[in-house]
Design a protein around this motif. Structure first.
Motif, mmCIF file in Angstrom:
data_model
loop_
_atom_site.group_PDB
_atom_site.id
_atom_site.type_symbol
_atom_site.label_atom_id
_atom_site.label_comp_id
_atom_site.label_asym_id
_atom_site.label_seq_id
_atom_site.Cartn_x
_atom_site.Cartn_y
_atom_site.Cartn_z
ATOM 1 N N GLY A 107 42.523 24.024 8.905
ATOM 2 C CA GLY A 107 41.986 23.900 10.253
ATOM 3 C C GLY A 107 40.512 23.538 10.215
ATOM 4 N N LEU A 108 40.109 22.549 11.011
ATOM 5 C CA LEU A 108 38.709 22.114 11.047
ATOM 6 C C LEU A 108 38.259 21.897 12.489
ATOM 7 N N PRO A 109 37.060 22.355 12.851
ATOM 8 C CA PRO A 109 36.501 21.987 14.159
ATOM 9 C C PRO A 109 36.276 20.477 14.203
ATOM 10 N N PRO A 110 36.332 19.867 15.380
ATOM 11 C CA PRO A 110 36.243 18.405 15.465
ATOM 12 C C PRO A 110 35.016 17.812 14.787
ATOM 13 N N ARG A 111 33.841 18.444 14.946
ATOM 14 C CA ARG A 111 32.627 17.874 14.345
ATOM 15 C C ARG A 111 32.709 17.878 12.827
ATOM 16 N N VAL A 112 33.314 18.922 12.258
ATOM 17 C CA VAL A 112 33.490 18.989 10.808
ATOM 18 C C VAL A 112 34.586 18.028 10.365
ATOM 19 N N LEU A 134 38.965 23.839 18.405
ATOM 20 C CA LEU A 134 37.822 24.720 18.523
ATOM 21 C C LEU A 134 38.038 25.960 17.664
ATOM 22 N N SER A 135 36.945 26.578 17.259
ATOM 23 C CA SER A 135 37.038 27.727 16.356
ATOM 24 C C SER A 135 37.919 28.830 16.923
ATOM 25 N N VAL A 136 37.846 29.072 18.232
ATOM 26 C CA VAL A 136 38.633 30.152 18.815
ATOM 27 C C VAL A 136 40.130 29.880 18.668
ATOM 28 N N ARG A 137 40.541 28.619 18.812
ATOM 29 C CA ARG A 137 41.974 28.294 18.664
ATOM 30 C C ARG A 137 42.392 28.314 17.203
ATOM 31 N N GLY A 149 49.583 32.581 11.347
ATOM 32 C CA GLY A 149 50.203 32.031 10.152
ATOM 33 C C GLY A 149 50.499 30.550 10.219
ATOM 34 N N ARG A 150 49.961 29.857 11.218
ATOM 35 C CA ARG A 150 50.212 28.414 11.333
ATOM 36 C C ARG A 150 49.243 27.594 10.483
ATOM 37 N N VAL A 151 48.143 28.217 10.064
ATOM 38 C CA VAL A 151 47.119 27.541 9.274
ATOM 39 C C VAL A 151 46.829 28.398 8.046
ATOM 40 N N ASP A 152 46.684 27.750 6.879
ATOM 41 C CA ASP A 152 46.449 28.480 5.622
ATOM 42 C C ASP A 152 44.984 28.860 5.427
ATOM 43 N N LEU A 153 44.083 28.012 5.859
ATOM 44 C CA LEU A 153 42.650 28.282 5.780
ATOM 45 C C LEU A 153 41.950 27.394 6.794
ATOM 46 N N ALA A 154 40.754 27.788 7.191
ATOM 47 C CA ALA A 154 40.054 27.017 8.217
ATOM 48 C C ALA A 154 38.551 27.202 8.077
ATOM 49 N N VAL A 155 37.831 26.204 8.574
ATOM 50 C CA VAL A 155 36.384 26.306 8.718
ATOM 51 C C VAL A 155 36.106 26.669 10.173
ATOM 52 N N LEU A 156 35.318 27.711 10.389
ATOM 53 C CA LEU A 156 35.034 28.189 11.731
ATOM 54 C C LEU A 156 33.523 28.277 11.944
ATOM 55 N N PHE A 157 33.108 28.110 13.190
ATOM 56 C CA PHE A 157 31.716 28.339 13.562
ATOM 57 C C PHE A 157 31.584 29.744 14.147
ATOM 58 N N GLU A 174 29.400 20.245 31.294
ATOM 59 C CA GLU A 174 30.071 20.910 30.181
ATOM 60 C C GLU A 174 31.046 19.938 29.531
ATOM 61 N N VAL A 175 30.874 19.697 28.236
ATOM 62 C CA VAL A 175 31.730 18.792 27.480
ATOM 63 C C VAL A 175 31.924 19.408 26.101
ATOM 64 N N ASP A 176 33.164 19.571 25.668
ATOM 65 C CA ASP A 176 33.408 20.248 24.391
ATOM 66 C C ASP A 176 33.234 19.341 23.181
ATOM 67 N N SER A 177 33.363 18.033 23.351
ATOM 68 C CA SER A 177 33.180 17.100 22.242
ATOM 69 C C SER A 177 31.694 16.889 21.977
ATOM 70 N N VAL A 178 31.264 17.179 20.752
ATOM 71 C CA VAL A 178 29.852 17.020 20.414
ATOM 72 C C VAL A 178 29.429 15.561 20.532
ATOM 73 N N GLN A 179 30.280 14.634 20.138
ATOM 74 C CA GLN A 179 29.936 13.216 20.230
ATOM 75 C C GLN A 179 29.717 12.796 21.683
ATOM 76 N N THR A 180 30.544 13.328 22.595
ATOM 77 C CA THR A 180 30.370 13.011 24.003
ATOM 78 C C THR A 180 29.108 13.659 24.550
ATOM 79 N N VAL A 181 28.818 14.872 24.102
ATOM 80 C CA VAL A 181 27.563 15.527 24.491
ATOM 81 C C VAL A 181 26.377 14.643 24.118
ATOM 82 N N LEU A 182 26.374 14.138 22.893
ATOM 83 C CA LEU A 182 25.267 13.290 22.435
ATOM 84 C C LEU A 182 25.184 11.996 23.246
ATOM 85 N N SER A 183 26.340 11.458 23.623
ATOM 86 C CA SER A 183 26.314 10.216 24.422
ATOM 87 C C SER A 183 25.685 10.467 25.796
ATOM 88 N N LEU A 184 25.933 11.637 26.377
ATOM 89 C CA LEU A 184 25.333 11.965 27.673
ATOM 90 C C LEU A 184 23.832 12.211 27.537
#
Length: 294
Positions: free
Chosen positions: A96-101, A128-131, A139-147, A216-226
């Protein structure tokens, strides 16, 4: 300590009866009683209190049962590791990876993993890290990077990096800016469940600061575009600036008073024994995160 005798002890503890445990172990009750007695003599204390209905653990027995289960869990991990080393794994690992990672690491992660294990497969789940945390526990994911995940008894958490949080703007800003001044600026931010928003508000709420969030925008790339369009400023980890693709000049200020750092964490479920595939995927992630975010 004889591991077989320890197995007998666990069987009696879980059955709550010498006779039931003896039947499950296909041995006579006197022989099993003898093994339990030898264990108690070796440890110098009673493990069970005998009752009319069977046996109950003493406080020492409760403690030994916890140790015994840990011993056998480690033994199963060791056995699985040895089996892994005997063959080329053909299984699957889900990361599992957050979108930015994921945007930065997925291609290298998949390529390096398949180079090591050509007969295995890898799945990358973005979220997102919470999901992702929920997927780990389920048990759906073996390992993940979280913020910035909260502590959880169900997860092993390894902090890999700590990044400073910065204000990003297309308008000139000083090299440092106080959090109180950040709160007064028009901000484009991820929504409430996002770990970065929670981190920022964990510092503003106790100080009675209300953020002035205009979008409010959850995508970091979209945040930067705004931000590039002048809609507002944003607050993100410092590494986010590296992906600034726009012609507008970007200005960055370190947030101070207080300084804020987010944590990039490798999370693994405690209930799931590590495999050769998951251990190697974790090591590849450590190396890639150090290279791209360190």
């Amino acid at each position: 300590m004889d591991l077989t005798r320890l197995q007998y002890f666990v069987a009696v503890a879980e059955a709550g009866s010498l006779s039931r445990a003896a039947a499950a172990l296909s041995m006579s009750q006197p022989a099993l009683s003898r093994q339990v007695l030898l264990l108690e003599e070796e440890l110098g204390q009673r493990m069970f209190d005998r009752t009319g209905r069977g046996v109950v653990l003493t406080p020492s027995g409760e403690a030994l049962l916890a140790h015994a289960r840990a011993v056998f869990a480690r033994w199963e991990e060791a056995r699985a590791d040895m089996l892994d080393r005997q063959r080329s794994p053909r299984g699957r690992v889900t990361v599992g990876l957050p979108p930015r990672v994921a945007h930065v690491l997925t291609a290298d992660l998949v390529q390096q993993f398949l180079a090591r294990f050509p007969e295995a497969s890898i799945t990358v789940e973005e979220g997102l890290s919470v999901r992702l945390r929920e997927s780990l526990v389920a048990g759906r994911v073996d390992l993940a990077v979280l913020f910035d995940p909260p502590h959880s008894p169900q997860l092993l958490l390894e902090t890999l990096l700590r990044e400073p949080v910065v204000l990003i703007s297309t308008a000139p800003v000083p090299s440092k800016i106080r959090l109180a001044a950040v709160a007064r600026r028009s901000l484009v931010m991820p929504s409430g469940p996002h770990s970065l928003r929670q981190l920022l508000e964990s510092h503003t709420r106790p100080r009675n600061m209300a953020l002035k969030v205009v979008a409010e925008v959850d995508s970091v790339q979209t945040v930067l575009s705004l931000v590039a369009r002048g809609v507002g400023d944003t607050v993100l980890p410092q590494s986010a600036v590296r992906s600034w693709p726009y012609a507008e000049q970007v200005h960055v200020a370190a947030v101070v008073a207080p300084s804020i750092r987010n944590r990039l964490v490798l999370a693994i479920p405690r209930a799931r024994p590590a495999t050769l595939l998951s251990r190697n995927a974790a090591q590849i992630l450590r190396e890639l995160l150090a290279r791209h975010f360190g």
